[in-house]
Scaffold this motif. Structure first.
Motif, PDB file in Angstrom:
ATOM      1  N   ALA A   5      -1.575 -13.703 -25.775  1.00  0.00           N
ATOM      2  CA  ALA A   5      -1.722 -12.880 -24.575  1.00  0.00           C
ATOM      3  C   ALA A   5      -2.924 -13.337 -23.747  1.00  0.00           C
ATOM      4  O   ALA A   5      -2.851 -13.463 -22.518  1.00  0.00           O
ATOM      5  CB  ALA A   5      -1.868 -11.406 -24.964  1.00  0.00           C
ATOM      6  N   ASN A   6      -4.049 -13.610 -24.434  1.00  0.00           N
ATOM      7  CA  ASN A   6      -5.227 -14.104 -23.717  1.00  0.00           C
ATOM      8  C   ASN A   6      -4.948 -15.453 -23.069  1.00  0.00           C
ATOM      9  O   ASN A   6      -5.396 -15.731 -21.952  1.00  0.00           O
ATOM     10  CB  ASN A   6      -6.409 -14.230 -24.679  1.00  0.00           C
ATOM     11  N   LEU A   7      -4.194 -16.304 -23.748  1.00  0.00           N
ATOM     12  CA  LEU A   7      -3.870 -17.614 -23.198  1.00  0.00           C
ATOM     13  C   LEU A   7      -2.993 -17.477 -21.959  1.00  0.00           C
ATOM     14  O   LEU A   7      -3.199 -18.188 -20.953  1.00  0.00           O
ATOM     15  CB  LEU A   7      -3.164 -18.461 -24.265  1.00  0.00           C
ATOM     16  N   ASN A   8      -2.037 -16.568 -22.005  1.00  0.00           N
ATOM     17  CA  ASN A   8      -1.206 -16.347 -20.826  1.00  0.00           C
ATOM     18  C   ASN A   8      -2.034 -15.831 -19.649  1.00  0.00           C
ATOM     19  O   ASN A   8      -1.846 -16.254 -18.505  1.00  0.00           O
ATOM     20  CB  ASN A   8      -0.084 -15.354 -21.148  1.00  0.00           C
ATOM     21  N   SER A   9      -2.961 -14.905 -19.949  1.00  0.00           N
ATOM     22  CA  SER A   9      -3.822 -14.376 -18.891  1.00  0.00           C
ATOM     23  C   SER A   9      -4.702 -15.473 -18.298  1.00  0.00           C
ATOM     24  O   SER A   9      -4.848 -15.584 -17.072  1.00  0.00           O
ATOM     25  CB  SER A   9      -4.681 -13.242 -19.448  1.00  0.00           C
ATOM     26  N   SER A  10      -5.266 -16.309 -19.174  1.00  0.00           N
ATOM     27  CA  SER A  10      -6.127 -17.399 -18.693  1.00  0.00           C
ATOM     28  C   SER A  10      -5.325 -18.389 -17.856  1.00  0.00           C
ATOM     29  O   SER A  10      -5.798 -18.897 -16.833  1.00  0.00           O
ATOM     30  CB  SER A  10      -6.775 -18.112 -19.883  1.00  0.00           C
ATOM     31  N   THR A  11      -4.082 -18.658 -18.278  1.00  0.00           N
ATOM     32  CA  THR A  11      -3.226 -19.573 -17.512  1.00  0.00           C
ATOM     33  C   THR A  11      -2.917 -19.011 -16.131  1.00  0.00           C
ATOM     34  O   THR A  11      -2.936 -19.741 -15.126  1.00  0.00           O
ATOM     35  CB  THR A  11      -1.927 -19.823 -18.290  1.00  0.00           C
ATOM     36  N   ALA A  12      -2.675 -17.700 -16.074  1.00  0.00           N
ATOM     37  CA  ALA A  12      -2.393 -17.074 -14.775  1.00  0.00           C
ATOM     38  C   ALA A  12      -3.623 -17.142 -13.867  1.00  0.00           C
ATOM     39  O   ALA A  12      -3.519 -17.447 -12.673  1.00  0.00           O
ATOM     40  CB  ALA A  12      -1.951 -15.630 -14.984  1.00  0.00           C
ATOM     41  N   GLN A  13      -4.802 -16.846 -14.423  1.00  0.00           N
ATOM     42  CA  GLN A  13      -6.029 -16.922 -13.630  1.00  0.00           C
ATOM     43  C   GLN A  13      -6.290 -18.343 -13.136  1.00  0.00           C
ATOM     44  O   GLN A  13      -6.703 -18.555 -11.996  1.00  0.00           O
ATOM     45  CB  GLN A  13      -7.211 -16.415 -14.452  1.00  0.00           C
ATOM     46  N   LEU A  14      -6.036 -19.335 -13.995  1.00  0.00           N
ATOM     47  CA  LEU A  14      -6.232 -20.718 -13.591  1.00  0.00           C
ATOM     48  C   LEU A  14      -5.268 -21.099 -12.477  1.00  0.00           C
ATOM     49  O   LEU A  14      -5.643 -21.806 -11.522  1.00  0.00           O
ATOM     50  CB  LEU A  14      -6.038 -21.636 -14.801  1.00  0.00           C
ATOM     51  N   ASP A  15      -4.041 -20.610 -12.549  1.00  0.00           N
ATOM     52  CA  ASP A  15      -3.065 -20.893 -11.502  1.00  0.00           C
ATOM     53  C   ASP A  15      -3.505 -20.293 -10.173  1.00  0.00           C
ATOM     54  O   ASP A  15      -3.424 -20.934  -9.124  1.00  0.00           O
ATOM     55  CB  ASP A  15      -1.696 -20.355 -11.927  1.00  0.00           C
ATOM     56  N   GLN A  16      -4.010 -19.040 -10.208  1.00  0.00           N
ATOM     57  CA  GLN A  16      -4.505 -18.417  -8.980  1.00  0.00           C
ATOM     58  C   GLN A  16      -5.700 -19.182  -8.421  1.00  0.00           C
ATOM     59  O   GLN A  16      -5.828 -19.378  -7.200  1.00  0.00           O
ATOM     60  CB  GLN A  16      -4.881 -16.959  -9.254  1.00  0.00           C
TER      61      GLN A  16
END
Length: 345
Positions: free
Chosen positions: A187-198
């Motif tokens: 879950a943290n990895l998905n959140s970090s990936t989303a933040q990096l994409d933004q």
């Protein structure tokens, strides 16, 4: 009848009884006529001579021979020894079954209906062989499916129990904790990936501008390639000149040092020449040192003088009273006599 004959007959009887007992233990009664039949199996799973043969659970004979044939399939030949009054049909199947988990074996003769007349197998005929595994032997072919169903249900209950004990949300087992930690990590990895994409989306303009700047710098370098090459060539020439200047300075310093060394060697040669002249004068007898070297009479006089001076000094050390002033002659002679008496002369 003599005793020897009695002992011989008793020994023969004992041997015969022993042979009958051994055969009887192995499942064959030598006193009765028996029927033998051959059966061929692909394997017998360690079945031995003496294995019982049954019909409907009743023993009707035993295995008389187990031999491995030298054919391509390595077939096993088994000879069955049945009781004389036993008759079996020609289509009888000799089935090898397991009698327990410890590896015991038995042969079960199976047929559809009894025989009569020509339908019965003759002694020496070959019967059809069949081999059953442990499960088929224990539960039978008709019950294998039921046991498999029961086993499947039992395994399913065990798996469900383990799943609840190890993987449920309330389980405190290490596996359940690891899975929960892995879910949190994902879950943290998905959140970090989303933040990096933004972040990349917001910074896309800056990135493009930076790329454009890099492209502009690359273009300027390409357009000024000739000038850059000239600057590099001038730097190379300047460094060569500097190296040549340092080398010339070093050569001048070396030449100066050589000139100074040459002057020092000339002065040394002059000093050596002067010393050589002095030595030549001494060898020629010039001066006091030369006369001393060349004049033997002078040398002898100096040697005698040295010897006498040494004797005088020795006498002065041994008899100082002789050289003291105001000493009478008579006292001096008395002292000399005392010295002679002390030395024993």
């Amino acid at each position: 009848m003599s005793n020897e004959v009695k002992v011989g007959l008793l020994a023969i009887a004992a041997i015969a009884v022993s042979y009958w007992g051994y055969k009887f233990i192995m499942g064959k009664n030598v006193l009765l006529k028996s029927n033998t039949y051959k059966v061929y199996y692909p394997k017998v799973d360690r079945m031995q001579v003496g294995t019982q043969v049954f019909i409907n659970g009743v023993p009707v004979g035993s295995v008389a021979k187990v031999a491995l044939l030298n054919d391509v399939d390595r077939t096993v030949e088994v000879v069955l020894d049945l009781i004389p009054e036993m008759t079996i049909p020609k289509d009888t199947r000799a089935v090898i079954e397991s009698t327990g988990f410890m590896g015991g074996k038995a042969i079960k003769l199976m047929y559809d209906k009894p025989c009569s007349g020509d339908d019965c197998a003759e002694p020496g005929d070959t019967l059809e062989g069949e081999f059953k595994g442990l499960l088929d032997s224990m539960v039978g072919e008709e019950a294998v499916g039921d046991y498999a169903t029961v086993l499947q249900k039992s395994l399913q209950r065990i798996v469900d129990t383990l799943n609840y004990a190890l993987l449920s949300e309330n389980s405190q087992s290490p596996i359940a904790k690891t899975i929960r930690n892995l879910d949190a990590t994902m879950a943290n990895l998905n959140s970090s990936t989303a933040q990096l994409d933004q972040m990349l989306r917001r910074s896309s303009g800056n990135i493009q501008a930076s790329l454009a700047s890099v492209e502009s710098i690359t273009g300027n370098l390409e357009r000024n390639n000739a000038r850059i090459s000239a600057i590099i060539a001038n730097a190379d020439s300047l460094s060569s000149q500097l190296v040549a200047a340092d080398l010339q300075k070093t050569v001048n310093e070396v030449n100066t040092s050589i000139q100074e060394l040459r002057g020092t060697l000339e002065n040394a040669n002059k000093a050596i020449a002067g010393i050589s002249g002095v030595v030549d004068g001494i060898n020629a007898g010039e001066g006091t040192l030369g006369q001393l070297v060349k004049d033997e009479a002078l040398y002898r006089n100096l040697s005698n003088l040295t010897r006498e001076a040494d004797s005088l000094i020795t006498d002065f050390q041994d008899r100082p009273y002789r050289y003291m002033p105001l000493k009478s002659r008579r006292k001096v002679e008395r002292y000399d006599r005392q010295d002679l008496q002390e030395t024993g002369n």
